[in-house]
Design a protein around this motif. Structure first.
Motif, PDB file in Angstrom:
ATOM      1  N   TYR A   1      67.254  -8.528  28.076  1.00 26.99           N
ATOM      2  CA  TYR A   1      66.161  -9.122  29.017  1.00 26.99           C
ATOM      3  C   TYR A   1      66.263  -8.161  30.263  1.00 26.99           C
ATOM      4  O   TYR A   1      67.277  -8.042  30.799  1.00 26.99           O
ATOM      5  CB  TYR A   1      66.434 -10.527  29.459  1.00 26.99           C
ATOM      6  CG  TYR A   1      66.126 -11.410  28.234  1.00 26.99           C
ATOM      7  CD1 TYR A   1      64.764 -11.830  27.834  1.00 26.99           C
ATOM      8  CD2 TYR A   1      67.333 -11.741  27.344  1.00 26.99           C
ATOM      9  CE1 TYR A   1      64.697 -12.338  26.831  1.00 26.99           C
ATOM     10  CE2 TYR A   1      67.054 -12.967  26.300  1.00 26.99           C
ATOM     11  CZ  TYR A   1      65.841 -12.888  25.881  1.00 26.99           C
ATOM     12  OH  TYR A   1      65.552 -13.770  24.782  1.00 26.99           O
ATOM     13  N   PRO A   2      65.102  -7.399  30.715  1.00 29.18           N
ATOM     14  CA  PRO A   2      65.102  -6.679  31.854  1.00 29.18           C
ATOM     15  C   PRO A   2      65.265  -7.779  33.142  1.00 29.18           C
ATOM     16  O   PRO A   2      64.992  -8.919  33.057  1.00 29.18           O
ATOM     17  CB  PRO A   2      63.858  -6.191  31.852  1.00 29.18           C
ATOM     18  CG  PRO A   2      62.986  -6.865  30.906  1.00 29.18           C
ATOM     19  CD  PRO A   2      63.768  -7.443  30.043  1.00 29.18           C
ATOM     20  N   ASP A   3      65.463  -7.191  34.170  1.00 29.31           N
ATOM     21  CA  ASP A   3      65.651  -7.948  35.455  1.00 29.31           C
ATOM     22  C   ASP A   3      64.339  -8.626  35.843  1.00 29.31           C
ATOM     23  O   ASP A   3      64.325  -9.810  36.357  1.00 29.31           O
ATOM     24  CB  ASP A   3      66.058  -7.080  36.886  1.00 29.31           C
ATOM     25  CG  ASP A   3      67.582  -6.561  36.475  1.00 29.31           C
ATOM     26  OD1 ASP A   3      68.285  -7.334  35.781  1.00 29.31           O
ATOM     27  OD2 ASP A   3      67.993  -5.728  37.181  1.00 29.31           O
ATOM     28  N   ASP A   4      63.269  -8.060  35.718  1.00 26.47           N
ATOM     29  CA  ASP A   4      61.805  -8.629  35.754  1.00 26.47           C
ATOM     30  C   ASP A   4      61.160  -9.613  34.562  1.00 26.47           C
ATOM     31  O   ASP A   4      60.097  -9.818  34.666  1.00 26.47           O
ATOM     32  CB  ASP A   4      60.855  -7.630  36.345  1.00 26.47           C
ATOM     33  CG  ASP A   4      60.795  -6.486  35.183  1.00 26.47           C
ATOM     34  OD1 ASP A   4      61.439  -6.426  34.040  1.00 26.47           O
ATOM     35  OD2 ASP A   4      59.748  -5.615  35.424  1.00 26.47           O
ATOM     36  N   TYR A   5      61.981  -9.854  33.647  1.00 24.69           N
ATOM     37  CA  TYR A   5      61.528 -10.813  32.719  1.00 24.69           C
ATOM     38  C   TYR A   5      60.990 -11.807  32.952  1.00 24.69           C
ATOM     39  O   TYR A   5      61.569 -12.632  33.616  1.00 24.69           O
ATOM     40  CB  TYR A   5      62.943 -11.098  31.565  1.00 24.69           C
ATOM     41  CG  TYR A   5      62.318 -11.735  30.443  1.00 24.69           C
ATOM     42  CD1 TYR A   5      61.696 -11.235  29.503  1.00 24.69           C
ATOM     43  CD2 TYR A   5      62.661 -13.086  30.168  1.00 24.69           C
ATOM     44  CE1 TYR A   5      61.330 -11.931  28.316  1.00 24.69           C
ATOM     45  CE2 TYR A   5      62.234 -13.877  29.251  1.00 24.69           C
ATOM     46  CZ  TYR A   5      61.445 -13.176  28.302  1.00 24.69           C
ATOM     47  OH  TYR A   5      61.086 -13.904  27.026  1.00 24.69           O
ATOM     48  N   LYS A   6      59.855 -12.190  32.348  1.00 27.76           N
ATOM     49  CA  LYS A   6      59.256 -13.538  32.642  1.00 27.76           C
ATOM     50  C   LYS A   6      59.298 -14.240  31.324  1.00 27.76           C
ATOM     51  O   LYS A   6      58.935 -13.746  30.066  1.00 27.76           O
ATOM     52  CB  LYS A   6      57.802 -13.400  32.821  1.00 27.76           C
ATOM     53  CG  LYS A   6      57.713 -12.721  34.408  1.00 27.76           C
ATOM     54  CD  LYS A   6      56.346 -12.511  34.832  1.00 27.76           C
ATOM     55  CE  LYS A   6      56.436 -11.633  36.228  1.00 27.76           C
ATOM     56  NZ  LYS A   6      56.908 -10.613  36.258  1.00 27.76           N
ATOM     57  N   PRO A   7      59.612 -15.574  31.398  1.00 28.42           N
ATOM     58  CA  PRO A   7      59.623 -16.539  29.686  1.00 28.42           C
ATOM     59  C   PRO A   7      58.327 -16.245  29.207  1.00 28.42           C
ATOM     60  O   PRO A   7      57.221 -16.240  29.752  1.00 28.42           O
ATOM     61  CB  PRO A   7      59.756 -17.779  30.633  1.00 28.42           C
ATOM     62  CG  PRO A   7      60.604 -17.849  31.872  1.00 28.42           C
ATOM     63  CD  PRO A   7      59.845 -16.510  32.439  1.00 28.42           C
ATOM     64  N   GLY A   8      58.370 -16.100  27.872  1.00 30.03           N
ATOM     65  CA  GLY A   8      57.089 -16.080  27.062  1.00 30.03           C
ATOM     66  C   GLY A   8      56.723 -14.610  26.616  1.00 30.03           C
ATOM     67  O   GLY A   8      56.098 -14.197  25.934  1.00 30.03           O
ATOM     68  N   GLU A   9      57.597 -13.710  27.630  1.00 29.16           N
ATOM     69  CA  GLU A   9      57.270 -12.329  27.280  1.00 29.16           C
ATOM     70  C   GLU A   9      58.315 -11.710  26.036  1.00 29.16           C
ATOM     71  O   GLU A   9      59.430 -12.375  25.862  1.00 29.16           O
ATOM     72  CB  GLU A   9      57.512 -11.499  28.574  1.00 29.16           C
ATOM     73  CG  GLU A   9      56.818 -11.560  29.502  1.00 29.16           C
ATOM     74  CD  GLU A   9      57.054 -10.636  30.581  1.00 29.16           C
ATOM     75  OE1 GLU A   9      58.290 -10.031  30.781  1.00 29.16           O
ATOM     76  OE2 GLU A   9      56.331 -10.292  31.532  1.00 29.16           O
ATOM     77  N   PRO A  10      57.937 -10.621  25.270  1.00 29.82           N
ATOM     78  CA  PRO A  10      58.912 -10.374  24.216  1.00 29.82           C
ATOM     79  C   PRO A  10      60.255  -9.796  24.862  1.00 29.82           C
ATOM     80  O   PRO A  10      60.156  -9.047  26.101  1.00 29.82           O
ATOM     81  CB  PRO A  10      58.124  -9.094  23.684  1.00 29.82           C
ATOM     82  CG  PRO A  10      57.113  -8.836  24.413  1.00 29.82           C
ATOM     83  CD  PRO A  10      56.939  -9.925  25.307  1.00 29.82           C
ATOM     84  N   ASN A  11      61.216  -9.892  24.390  1.00 29.67           N
ATOM     85  CA  ASN A  11      62.604  -9.150  24.798  1.00 29.67           C
ATOM     86  C   ASN A  11      62.658  -7.977  24.302  1.00 29.67           C
ATOM     87  O   ASN A  11      61.508  -7.239  23.617  1.00 29.67           O
ATOM     88  CB  ASN A  11      63.810 -10.209  24.317  1.00 29.67           C
ATOM     89  CG  ASN A  11      63.843 -10.249  22.946  1.00 29.67           C
ATOM     90  OD1 ASN A  11      63.805  -9.116  22.209  1.00 29.67           O
ATOM     91  ND2 ASN A  11      64.602 -11.244  22.415  1.00 29.67           N
ATOM     92  N   ASN A  12      63.588  -7.028  24.598  1.00 29.91           N
ATOM     93  CA  ASN A  12      63.573  -5.564  24.449  1.00 29.91           C
ATOM     94  C   ASN A  12      63.741  -5.401  23.086  1.00 29.91           C
ATOM     95  O   ASN A  12      63.554  -4.366  22.494  1.00 29.91           O
ATOM     96  CB  ASN A  12      64.593  -4.996  25.019  1.00 29.91           C
ATOM     97  CG  ASN A  12      64.311  -4.832  26.698  1.00 29.91           C
ATOM     98  OD1 ASN A  12      63.411  -4.861  27.104  1.00 29.91           O
ATOM     99  ND2 ASN A  12      65.579  -4.780  27.505  1.00 29.91           N
ATOM    100  N   LEU A  13      64.514  -6.127  21.888  1.00 28.87           N
ATOM    101  CA  LEU A  13      64.454  -6.167  20.632  1.00 28.87           C
ATOM    102  C   LEU A  13      63.148  -6.186  20.047  1.00 28.87           C
ATOM    103  O   LEU A  13      62.717  -5.539  19.123  1.00 28.87           O
ATOM    104  CB  LEU A  13      65.518  -6.940  20.274  1.00 28.87           C
ATOM    105  CG  LEU A  13      65.771  -6.931  18.629  1.00 28.87           C
ATOM    106  CD1 LEU A  13      66.296  -5.309  18.170  1.00 28.87           C
ATOM    107  CD2 LEU A  13      67.035  -7.817  18.144  1.00 28.87           C
TER     108      LEU A  13
END
Length: 128
Positions: free
Chosen positions: A105-117
């Motif tokens: 998860y990047p620092d600016d991750y928002k719930p519901g967005e895809p993770n890096n994998l």
């Protein structure tokens, strides 16, 4: 013949990454229930360790699928997977449950967005 054996190398790798991404999401959901629904810190920590171990093993486990890719794709995929595994190995080495929870998860991750994998799986699928 298995689905992976009959698929293109990029589709086989994307399918594998999707499967691992689903496993990560399942572990995170179980961990969320453990910590918020059951107030089970030890259970949460154990699940985060399982997530980190899955990611620590990812590059090695995916190596046969990655090796079937073309040169440019092989390099891109192996570098990204090695980064995921390196970060997870570091999280396990230092024992930071917070670090384990933040993997992918990047620092600016928002719930519901895809993770890096999940993003990598989609990117690999687009290489076909």
């Amino acid at each position: 013949m298995s689905r992976a054996a009959s698929a293109s190398p990029t589709a086989a790798l994307a399918d594998y990454l999707d499967e691992k991404a689903r496993a990560v999401r399942a572990l995170e959901a179980e961990a969320d229930t453990a910590i918020h629904g059951q107030n089970d810190q030890a259970g949460y920590e154990a699940l985060m360790r399982r997530k980190a171990q899955l990611l620590a093993d990812l590059a090695a486990d995916a190596a046969p699928l990655v090796s079937a890719l073309g040169t440019g794709m092989l390099s891109a995929a192996s570098e990204r997977l090695a980064g995921f595994s390196r970060n997870a190995q570091n999280a396990l080495r230092i024992g930071s449950v917070f670090y384990m929870s933040a993997l992918l998860y990047p620092d600016d991750y928002k719930p519901g967005e895809p993770n890096n994998l999940e993003l990598l799986a989609a990117e690999v699928r687009g290489w076909a």
